[in-house]
Design a protein around this motif. Structure first.
Motif, short mmCIF file in Angstrom:
data_model
loop_
_atom_site.label_atom_id
_atom_site.label_comp_id
_atom_site.label_asym_id
_atom_site.label_seq_id
_atom_site.Cartn_x
_atom_site.Cartn_y
_atom_site.Cartn_z
N LEU A 444 0.84 -1.20 0.00
CA LEU A 444 0.00 0.00 0.00
C LEU A 444 0.88 1.25 0.00
CD1 LEU A 444 -2.87 1.03 0.00
CD2 LEU A 444 -2.87 0.94 2.49
N ASN A 449 3.97 5.54 -3.38
CA ASN A 449 5.29 5.92 -3.92
C ASN A 449 5.25 5.98 -5.44
OD1 ASN A 449 6.30 6.02 -1.32
ND2 ASN A 449 7.21 3.98 -1.40
N PHE B 193 10.35 -0.43 3.18
CA PHE B 193 9.01 -0.40 3.77
C PHE B 193 8.78 1.02 4.28
CE2 PHE B 193 5.17 -1.55 5.42
CZ PHE B 193 5.09 -1.89 6.77
N SER B 194 8.60 1.94 3.36
CA SER B 194 8.43 3.32 3.78
C SER B 194 7.69 4.11 2.73
CB SER B 194 9.79 3.96 4.03
OG SER B 194 10.38 4.31 2.79
N ARG B 195 7.09 5.19 3.15
CA ARG B 195 6.41 6.08 2.23
C ARG B 195 7.36 7.22 1.90
NH1 ARG B 195 1.34 6.90 1.10
NH2 ARG B 195 0.35 6.03 2.95
N ARG B 196 7.56 7.44 0.61
CA ARG B 196 8.39 8.58 0.22
C ARG B 196 7.47 9.80 0.16
NH1 ARG B 196 10.47 4.71 -3.25
NH2 ARG B 196 9.52 5.53 -5.13
N PHE B 198 6.89 14.20 1.07
CA PHE B 198 7.47 15.50 1.36
C PHE B 198 7.26 15.82 2.84
CE2 PHE B 198 8.59 16.78 -2.81
CZ PHE B 198 7.64 16.25 -3.65
N GLN B 200 6.19 18.47 4.27
CA GLN B 200 4.94 19.13 4.63
C GLN B 200 3.74 18.20 4.52
OE1 GLN B 200 6.88 19.76 2.03
NE2 GLN B 200 5.75 20.57 0.25
N GLU B 201 3.91 17.04 3.88
CA GLU B 201 2.79 16.11 3.75
C GLU B 201 2.59 15.27 5.01
OE1 GLU B 201 4.24 14.05 0.24
OE2 GLU B 201 2.39 14.56 -0.78
N VAL B 204 -0.53 15.23 7.20
CA VAL B 204 -1.72 14.67 6.55
C VAL B 204 -1.69 13.16 6.62
CG1 VAL B 204 -3.07 14.58 4.44
CG2 VAL B 204 -1.82 16.66 5.02
N PHE B 205 -0.51 12.56 6.42
CA PHE B 205 -0.40 11.10 6.42
C PHE B 205 -0.58 10.50 7.81
CE2 PHE B 205 0.04 10.23 2.18
CZ PHE B 205 1.08 10.90 1.55
N HIS B 207 -3.09 10.88 9.62
CA HIS B 207 -4.50 10.56 9.86
C HIS B 207 -4.99 9.43 8.96
CE1 HIS B 207 -5.33 14.10 12.40
NE2 HIS B 207 -4.35 14.63 11.70
N ALA B 226 -3.78 0.51 5.95
CA ALA B 226 -3.11 1.82 5.99
C ALA B 226 -2.65 2.14 7.41
CB ALA B 226 -4.04 2.90 5.46
N ALA B 229 0.35 0.04 8.25
CA ALA B 229 1.53 0.55 7.55
C ALA B 229 2.06 1.79 8.25
CB ALA B 229 1.19 0.87 6.10
#
Lengths: 617, 315
Positions: A444, A449, B193-196, B198, B200-201, B204-205, B207, B226, B229
């Motif tokens: 997910l 990404n 295993f990560s979200r790339r 910014f 400032q985002e 938001v992520f 929540h 989600a 993760a």
């Protein structure tokens, strides 16, 4: 034209009462008049058709998402403007829809006749060369060291070239999915590819994969009998399921088992004896290059007893016997339903769907028409519940962005493969698992990404078709360039030039060197294979905002939510996005921020495409 | 002696098995064979901190050639070509011996740190590769069971679910960990295993919405994933980045170092599941060479743990 004059012109047009409503506003107005969202829960399992009063922009968007890969608001509005019946026919009966703008696959010219028949392994190739003095169209050197090296090189060349060409074929197919006027033709081909799954890693011939794709185009919404017979005779499938070793006296059950278990009836509807007997019916079925052949001497034409029938059956007879079983129609219709509508399929409904397929003597189009027009298809249970596969996610993202070409950055195959699905490479003959299997916590995050990589291309992108990821190949390449002998160059470890020079033993006496052949094969392959164009996504989000006449951050967010999501966000999430955009722009008025709008819009879109809701269609 | 008799002989091993599994309370989640021994221990298990690591030899491994019954003529009669000669086996007693590549396992057994349950199976085995795998993952043949045995184990230990209780390291989630109440943490490469995102985002992520009356079932599933993760990816990444070990896991470490890293970082996980990738043991021909090689990888990888001094029991 200055901005003030531009807005002024629009206002004037509005005053003239022309179609000054922006495209979105037009669509929205139509939707206000008609129905939003899913039909009632009671519609579930009702196969009767919806009527014109049940039609709307939202319902048309749902249809296009499922029967294709989604679309832009303009494309959806075109469908919404028709009656539901006409919209479904436009999608299903695509034979008359012009698709002439799509070009045929441009071969790089990597294949030559000497490669046929391709030996099953490198040892088989070099053994053949030793025995006969030639293999793969390459002769053995009369004297000198490594007399078989050119043969070994050619072997690895073909493996690499076919793999690279398969990746190009995947790009060609993905571009068709993106630009076609017949989305269902492509979606059905993708469905059949997952059903009649073959993997180029084993088939080792990109041409056979394209041949099979062509089969899916020709019969995808035609007659299932034609499709099944075509698949049973298809060189890719025959290669994948070891048809070559299925001969009289030693039938190989693989082919017969997968036909019954995976392609037609499912486990529990035949016995082991049925499989053994059916295998005999398919003996001698093989291929030469790209042509199906039956080797009469290897075909067992004796009497067989399968599924209650006795006779001197061949493969086609076997298929007809299988098609006669009621469970076959149920199985196929059920699988089509679970792919296009929803995963939960009650047995009663499954039998009714099988009945539709049977009543139409295995013609697939009538079943699809029934499904896409049915109340069940638009019921709550079917609405916004389908998790997109990686290929569908990528293509629908590009479609909704209004792109006309699949970007080369990020690489389409790398993206879909990291998400768990690569065209022409299903993991097993059972295809892909579908549904929730596509989603794990890791995957997910990776989907989000992907969105980021499209909107903000990686400046350090390395094209995988120009850079071997295998470090050993790169090492050999460097050392050969430095002038090392082949033995030293392929030794592995961290031997640098100095160490090798002190190693006076130098070049070994051998028939060939495998590592060198691997490197040389790669080199010969990239020489021939055309490079994949590396354009980034040509996006102009500011232009979209302008042409839609969006004026506030709330309007911008709502527009993009409407354009990209099939399921609404929670109100808090929506508000958070509006606040975010306002903070990025330093204002909530678009007009003020217009000159620097592009980057914040892309970040907003990344947030939207990272929502769990974005995975649903 | 028939295969059936062989199996009856092995029932004496149940003692060892009980000791091995006692800390985990394998209760109604497990097939009947385990159920009797474990039901009494379920309550105790929920409170202790023992960890179960399952390594699946996908494809699958040939048990009769991993621990060969060399003392039984029937073995050689039924396997004229692939039967392993007794001189090549690492004997554990008068009857059984390990495949040559399994150096060290006979030592573990003699030290009482290894339990073996031989001849696991069920009546009328399915010849379908995919059906058989599904039965192994659910431990419930011919039942239509939709949850995996590890998933049911987790539900039995922690009804209602506990975050990060199950970790499955693989490209896709195994049926074995599919659970009614738990969302398994599934990832492949811990460093990826990560979200790339910014800078400032990030707020938001943070929540992830809660499901409500309008949330459809697929949407609800996605929201749970989600959340998992978001909560685990940073932990996993940091654990991996900080993991240092002098241990050599051999040329094919499998995913054991990743698991070791998480255990060392005190992740609250109690059930780990991983496998040989891509059905490595699935062969229709030339089994001897490939299986022999794969077993040496397994041995090398696991030997590091047995040599580490940690209180590990093997089964």
């Amino acid at each position: 034209m200055t901005r003030r004059v531009k807005w002024g012109c629009l206002a004037a047009l509005g005053a003239l009462g022309l179609a000054a409503l922006t495209p979105h506003a037009r669509g929205l107005a139509a939707a206000e008049r008609t129905v939003r969202g899913a039909g009632p829960a009671a519609w579930a399992e009702d196969l009767s058709p919806i009527g014109p009063d049940d039609w709307s922009y939202d319902r048309a968007a749902h249809l296009l998402e499922r029967a294709g890969f989604g679309g832009t608001p303009e494309e959806i509005e075109r469908l919404a403007g028709m009656t539901p019946d006409a919209a479904v026919r436009r999608l299903v009966d695509y034979g008359t829809v012009d698709n002439g703008h799509l070009a045929p696959f441009e071969h790089s010219g990597v294949h030559d006749a000497g490669l046929e028949p391709f030996p099953p392994s490198r040892p088989a190739a070099t053994d053949l060369a030793r025995k006969t003095g030639e293999a793969l169209g390459v002769k053995v050197k009369p004297q000198g060291n490594r007399r078989l090296q050119p043969v070994a090189d050619k072997f690895f060349y073909w493996l690499r070239a076919s793999r690279l060409e398969t990746n190009r074929a995947a790009y060609w197919w993905a571009n068709r999915m993106l630009a076609t006027n017949r989305p269902l033709e492509e979606k059905m081909a993708l469905f059949w590819h997952g059903h009649f799954a073959t993997n180029e890693d084993k088939v080792r011939d990109y041409r056979k994969m394209l041949l099979q794709l062509d089969l899916f185009y020709r019969h995808g919404t035609g007659n299932f009998r034609d499709l099944l017979i075509g698949v049973a005779r298809d060189p890719a499938m025959l290669a994948f399921l070891d048809a070559g070793v299925n001969v009289k006296g030693a039938p190989n059950e693989n082919f017969a088992r997968e036909i019954m278990e995976l392609f037609t009836m499912g486990v529990g509807n035949y016995s082991e004896a049925d499989i053994r007997e059916a295998a005999r019916a398919f003996t001698g079925w093989n291929f030469v290059d790209l042509t199906f052949v039956v080797n009469r001497e290897q075909h067992d034409d004796g009497e067989k007893t399968v599924l209650g029938h006795t006779g001197r059956f061949d493969g086609v007879d076997m298929i007809d016997i299988i098609l006669e079983r009621p469970v076959t129609a149920d199985f196929i219709a059920g699988k089509i339903y679970r792919y296009f509508v929803r995963q939960e399929l009650p047995p009663g409904l499954r039998a009714r769907l099988g009945g539709v397929l049977r009543d139409n003597r295995y013609a697939i189009a009538p079943l699809l028409r029934t499904l896409f027009l049915s109340k069940d298809f638009y019921s709550r249970a079917s609405w916004g519940t389908r998790i997109k596969s990686p290929v569908e996610l990528a293509v629908s993202t590009y479609r909704k962005l209004g792109l006309r070409e699949i970007p080369g950055v990020p690489d389409f195959n790398e993206v879909t493969s990291s998400l768990g699905q690569q065209l022409f490479r299903p993991p097993t003959v059972a295809g892909w698992a579908q549904g929730r299997s596509w989603i794990t916590p890791g995957l997910l995050l990776e989907r989000g990404n992907f969105a980021r990589d499209v909107l903000f291309p990686d400046i350090a992108f390395i094209p995988p078709d120009r850079y071997p990821s295998d470090e050993r190949i790169r090492e050999v390449s460097d050392k050969i360039a430095q002038g090392l002998d082949i033995t030293s160059a392929t030794m592995g470890g961290r031997a640098d030039g100095e160490m090798a020079m002190s190693n006076k033993m130098a070049d070994r006496d051998e028939d060939f060197n495998t590592r060198y052949a691997s490197f040389r094969g790669w080199q010969m392959a990239i020489e021939r294979v055309k490079p994949i164009p590396r354009h980034t996504a040509q996006l102009a989000l500011t232009a979209i905002v302008r042409s839609e006449g969006l004026q506030t951050t709330a309007q911008v967010v709502d527009y993009f939510l409407m354009r990209f999501l099939r399921v609404p966000l929670a109100p808090d999430d929506r508000q958070r996005l509006i606040d975010f955009l306002g903070a990025e722009l330093g204002t909530d008025r678009v007009e003020v921020a217009e000159t620097y709008l592009e980057e914040p819009l892309r970040v907003l879109l990344h947030l939207i495409m990272s929502t769990p809701e974005y995975e649903l269609g | 002696m028939s295969a059936h008799d062989l199996f009856k002989r092995e029932l004496t091993r149940r003692q060892v098995l009980r000791t091995c599994l006692c800390g985990l309370g394998v209760s109604a989640a497990m097939p009947a064979f385990f159920g009797k021994a474990a039901r009494a221990l379920a309550a105790e298990a929920a409170d202790n901190d023992r960890i179960l690591v399952v390594l699946e030899l996908s494809g699958g491994n040939d048990g009769l050639n991993t621990l060969a019954p060399y003392g039984d003529d029937a073995y050689y009669r039924h396997r004229p070509t692939i039967g392993i000669k007794r001189e090549r086996l690492r004997k554990i007693d008068q009857h059984f011996g390990f495949s040559a590549g399994m150096a060290g396992f006979e030592r573990l057994f003699k030290d009482g740190r290894l339990a073996i349950v031989h001849g696991c199976g069920y009546d009328n085995p399915s010849f379908s590769h995919f059906t058989s795998m599904a039965y192994w993952h659910t431990a419930a043949p011919n039942s239509g069971e939709e949850y995996g045995w590890v998933g049911r184990l987790a539900d039995g230990l922690k009804p209602g679910g506990t975050p990060s209780f199950i970790v499955n390291i693989d490209e896709t989630q195994s049926l074995a960990v599919r659970s009614r109440d738990h969302t398994p943490v599934v990832f492949d490469d811990p460093s990826k295993f990560s979200r790339r995102a910014f800078f400032q985002e990030k707020p938001v992520f943070e929540h992830v919405a809660d499901a409500d009356g309008d949330t459809n079932p697929s949407q609800k599933y996605l929201l749970n994933v989600a959340r998992s993760a978001r909560d685990t990816s940073a932990l996993v990444r940091d654990a991996w980045a900080h993991y240092r070990t002098p241990i050599d896991y051999g040329i094919v470490p499998l995913d054991l170092p990743k698991i070791a890293a998480l255990i060392e970082a005190r992740m609250p996980t109690r059930l780990y599941y991983t496998a040989f990738r891509h059905n490595a043991f699935d062969t229709h021909v030339h089994q001897a060479d490939l299986h022999g090689r794969l077993l040496t990888y397994w041995r090398a990888s696991c030997a590091t743990w047995s040599g580490s001094g940690a209180p590990i029991r093997w089964c």
